[in-house]
Design a protein around this motif. Sequence first.
Motif, PDB file in Angstrom:
ATOM      1  N   ARG A 140       0.850  -1.180   0.000  1.00  0.00           N
ATOM      2  CA  ARG A 140       0.000   0.000   0.000  1.00  0.00           C
ATOM      3  C   ARG A 140       0.894   1.241   0.000  1.00  0.00           C
ATOM      4  N   ALA A 141       0.465   2.270  -0.705  1.00  0.00           N
ATOM      5  CA  ALA A 141       1.299   3.458  -0.862  1.00  0.00           C
ATOM      6  C   ALA A 141       1.706   4.034   0.490  1.00  0.00           C
ATOM      7  N   LYS A 142       0.806   4.008   1.457  1.00  0.00           N
ATOM      8  CA  LYS A 142       1.111   4.606   2.763  1.00  0.00           C
ATOM      9  C   LYS A 142       2.125   3.786   3.555  1.00  0.00           C
ATOM     10  N   GLU A 143       2.421   2.558   3.091  1.00  0.00           N
ATOM     11  CA  GLU A 143       3.388   1.715   3.794  1.00  0.00           C
ATOM     12  C   GLU A 143       4.780   1.773   3.173  1.00  0.00           C
ATOM     13  N   ILE A 144       4.936   2.547   2.088  1.00  0.00           N
ATOM     14  CA  ILE A 144       6.248   2.723   1.460  1.00  0.00           C
ATOM     15  C   ILE A 144       6.791   4.086   1.878  1.00  0.00           C
ATOM     16  N   HIS A 145       7.807   4.061   2.720  1.00  0.00           N
ATOM     17  CA  HIS A 145       8.374   5.285   3.278  1.00  0.00           C
ATOM     18  C   HIS A 145       9.774   5.512   2.700  1.00  0.00           C
ATOM     19  N   ASN A 146      10.336   6.658   3.013  1.00  0.00           N
ATOM     20  CA  ASN A 146      11.717   6.922   2.598  1.00  0.00           C
ATOM     21  C   ASN A 146      12.662   5.859   3.146  1.00  0.00           C
ATOM     22  N   SER A 147      12.408   5.415   4.372  1.00  0.00           N
ATOM     23  CA  SER A 147      13.265   4.391   4.982  1.00  0.00           C
ATOM     24  C   SER A 147      13.180   3.073   4.210  1.00  0.00           C
ATOM     25  N   THR A 148      12.007   2.775   3.631  1.00  0.00           N
ATOM     26  CA  THR A 148      11.859   1.574   2.805  1.00  0.00           C
ATOM     27  C   THR A 148      12.737   1.676   1.562  1.00  0.00           C
ATOM     28  N   LEU A 149      12.636   2.782   0.876  1.00  0.00           N
ATOM     29  CA  LEU A 149      13.411   2.972  -0.351  1.00  0.00           C
ATOM     30  C   LEU A 149      14.908   3.015  -0.062  1.00  0.00           C
ATOM     31  N   GLN A 150      15.275   3.591   1.069  1.00  0.00           N
ATOM     32  CA  GLN A 150      16.694   3.667   1.429  1.00  0.00           C
ATOM     33  C   GLN A 150      17.298   2.281   1.628  1.00  0.00           C
ATOM     34  N   LEU A 151      16.488   1.333   2.155  1.00  0.00           N
ATOM     35  CA  LEU A 151      16.996  -0.032   2.315  1.00  0.00           C
ATOM     36  C   LEU A 151      17.263  -0.679   0.956  1.00  0.00           C
ATOM     37  N   PHE A 152      16.348  -0.485  -0.001  1.00  0.00           N
ATOM     38  CA  PHE A 152      16.580  -1.027  -1.351  1.00  0.00           C
ATOM     39  C   PHE A 152      17.832  -0.422  -1.967  1.00  0.00           C
ATOM     40  N   GLU A 153      17.997   0.874  -1.828  1.00  0.00           N
ATOM     41  CA  GLU A 153      19.173   1.533  -2.402  1.00  0.00           C
ATOM     42  C   GLU A 153      20.453   1.075  -1.704  1.00  0.00           C
ATOM     43  N   LYS A 154      20.381   0.869  -0.409  1.00  0.00           N
ATOM     44  CA  LYS A 154      21.565   0.461   0.353  1.00  0.00           C
ATOM     45  C   LYS A 154      22.039  -0.927  -0.043  1.00  0.00           C
ATOM     46  N   TYR A 155      21.094  -1.890  -0.171  1.00  0.00           N
ATOM     47  CA  TYR A 155      21.485  -3.283  -0.374  1.00  0.00           C
ATOM     48  C   TYR A 155      21.409  -3.737  -1.834  1.00  0.00           C
ATOM     49  N   ILE A 156      20.545  -3.107  -2.643  1.00  0.00           N
ATOM     50  CA  ILE A 156      20.356  -3.570  -4.021  1.00  0.00           C
ATOM     51  C   ILE A 156      20.987  -2.601  -5.019  1.00  0.00           C
ATOM     52  N   GLY A 157      20.573  -1.345  -4.969  1.00  0.00           N
ATOM     53  CA  GLY A 157      21.105  -0.371  -5.920  1.00  0.00           C
ATOM     54  C   GLY A 157      20.049   0.646  -6.307  1.00  0.00           C
ATOM     55  N   GLU A 158      20.137   1.177  -7.512  1.00  0.00           N
ATOM     56  CA  GLU A 158      19.226   2.230  -7.958  1.00  0.00           C
ATOM     57  C   GLU A 158      17.774   1.796  -7.802  1.00  0.00           C
ATOM     58  N   THR A 159      16.970   2.671  -7.215  1.00  0.00           N
ATOM     59  CA  THR A 159      15.591   2.336  -6.866  1.00  0.00           C
ATOM     60  C   THR A 159      14.666   3.485  -7.243  1.00  0.00           C
ATOM     61  N   LYS A 160      13.514   3.146  -7.796  1.00  0.00           N
ATOM     62  CA  LYS A 160      12.496   4.157  -8.098  1.00  0.00           C
ATOM     63  C   LYS A 160      11.127   3.563  -7.809  1.00  0.00           C
ATOM     64  N   THR A 161      10.121   4.411  -7.775  1.00  0.00           N
ATOM     65  CA  THR A 161       8.763   3.948  -7.462  1.00  0.00           C
ATOM     66  C   THR A 161       7.816   4.270  -8.608  1.00  0.00           C
ATOM     67  N   SER A 162       6.701   3.549  -8.604  1.00  0.00           N
ATOM     68  CA  SER A 162       5.659   3.763  -9.604  1.00  0.00           C
ATOM     69  C   SER A 162       4.681   4.830  -9.125  1.00  0.00           C
ATOM     70  N   LEU A 163       3.771   5.187 -10.000  1.00  0.00           N
ATOM     71  CA  LEU A 163       2.603   5.958  -9.586  1.00  0.00           C
ATOM     72  C   LEU A 163       1.701   5.068  -8.735  1.00  0.00           C
ATOM     73  N   ALA A 164       0.894   5.682  -7.909  1.00  0.00           N
ATOM     74  CA  ALA A 164      -0.047   4.917  -7.097  1.00  0.00           C
ATOM     75  C   ALA A 164      -1.193   4.414  -7.967  1.00  0.00           C
ATOM     76  N   TRP A 165      -1.658   3.207  -7.652  1.00  0.00           N
ATOM     77  CA  TRP A 165      -2.806   2.600  -8.344  1.00  0.00           C
ATOM     78  C   TRP A 165      -3.629   1.856  -7.297  1.00  0.00           C
ATOM     79  N   LYS A 166      -4.893   2.235  -7.164  1.00  0.00           N
ATOM     80  CA  LYS A 166      -5.754   1.667  -6.115  1.00  0.00           C
ATOM     81  C   LYS A 166      -5.078   1.758  -4.740  1.00  0.00           C
TER      82      LYS A 166
END
Length: 372
Positions: A140-166
């Motif tokens: 859910r969009a409200k459950e994706i925070h900056n801290s969530t994205l920072q973990l992906f960037e820290k361990y995986i690499g370049e990260t981006k998000t989609s537009l919200a849908w439902k």
Amino acid sequence: MSQLDLNDRSLVLHRFPLMREESPLQAWDAADEYLLQQELPAGPVLIFNDSFGALTTALADRDVWQISDSWLSQQATRQNLQMNQLDDSRVTFLSSLDSLPASPAVVLIKVPKTLALLEQQLYALRQVVTPETVILAGARAKEIHNSTLQLFEKYIGETKTSLAWKKARLIYSTFSNPAVRELADSSVWTLDGTPWQIHNHANVFSRGSLDVGARFFLQHLPDQIEGEIVDLGCGNGVIGMQALAQNPEAEVHFLDESYMAVASSQRNVELNMPDDLARSHFHVNNMLSGYPSDRLHAVLCNPPFHQQHAVTDHLAWQMFRDAKRCLQHGGELRIVGNRHLDYHHKLKKMFGNCTLIASNQKFVVLRSVKLR
């Protein structure tokens, strides 16, 4: 029950344990649907945190590895595969502590409630993914925070998000092997008033310290029981460990639906109470499913009032029903719970009795005895 409509078919999906037909809770969400709309390359798929198996069921015609810390989620997946007459021979079930297969083509992640679990999973993924692996996460969009994205960037690499849908959103991440420090497999802290060093794996509730409900419960546990005691929903096992200490003639069963919780409990007994290991038993299970009736002397429980992100009391009800079935006549169920959850009336209705053992401003400790 709910029906998930895909482009080429529909799937009938149930939550697990099965709920009343009138329940509004469904077995999939918009993030599942959004992930399944994406074009995925051919090849092996790793699916993390598939709550009730919607993703795995939809992709069961591929080679799928489902990775989950939840025994209930895995049973839900098996149930939904069977209900839709789908062959499960290409689905492999792994716990969150198992090694991952190398070089998956696709990784799908339902973002878990616990950031520590997400961090552990991303750290494990680093060992097996390649820059060509398609890595998608959803929530859910409200459950994706900056801290969530920072973990992906820290361990995986370049990260981006989609537009919200439902009200759901996707995360796209590309593996570039960024440098990171080694991640410990558990957090460790000392239980106040004891020499015990408590080890908590990533998905164990209140990972960094003893939660206030358990702290209150520890002061009001039964003692001098000779027989079998169950720490039901054991978490890190602290309640069961105290039961071992106060009941030297008893055997204690540590039960939880979380693989990480049971592993944490076993490690904590092994390290802190090695002399009591022989009378300790550790099981990943759905409550007391499969346990014989009229056998246990006591069941100790801090029942949950949510499943995944949904607030619900049906798990607590099942814990109480299972305890009543499995207790000997004269055996007791002892629980701690938030005052506002009104467990007193539930237990009195079910057992015919309920005694208030202790209370404070936030919690109550209740005791019900199985009568003839």
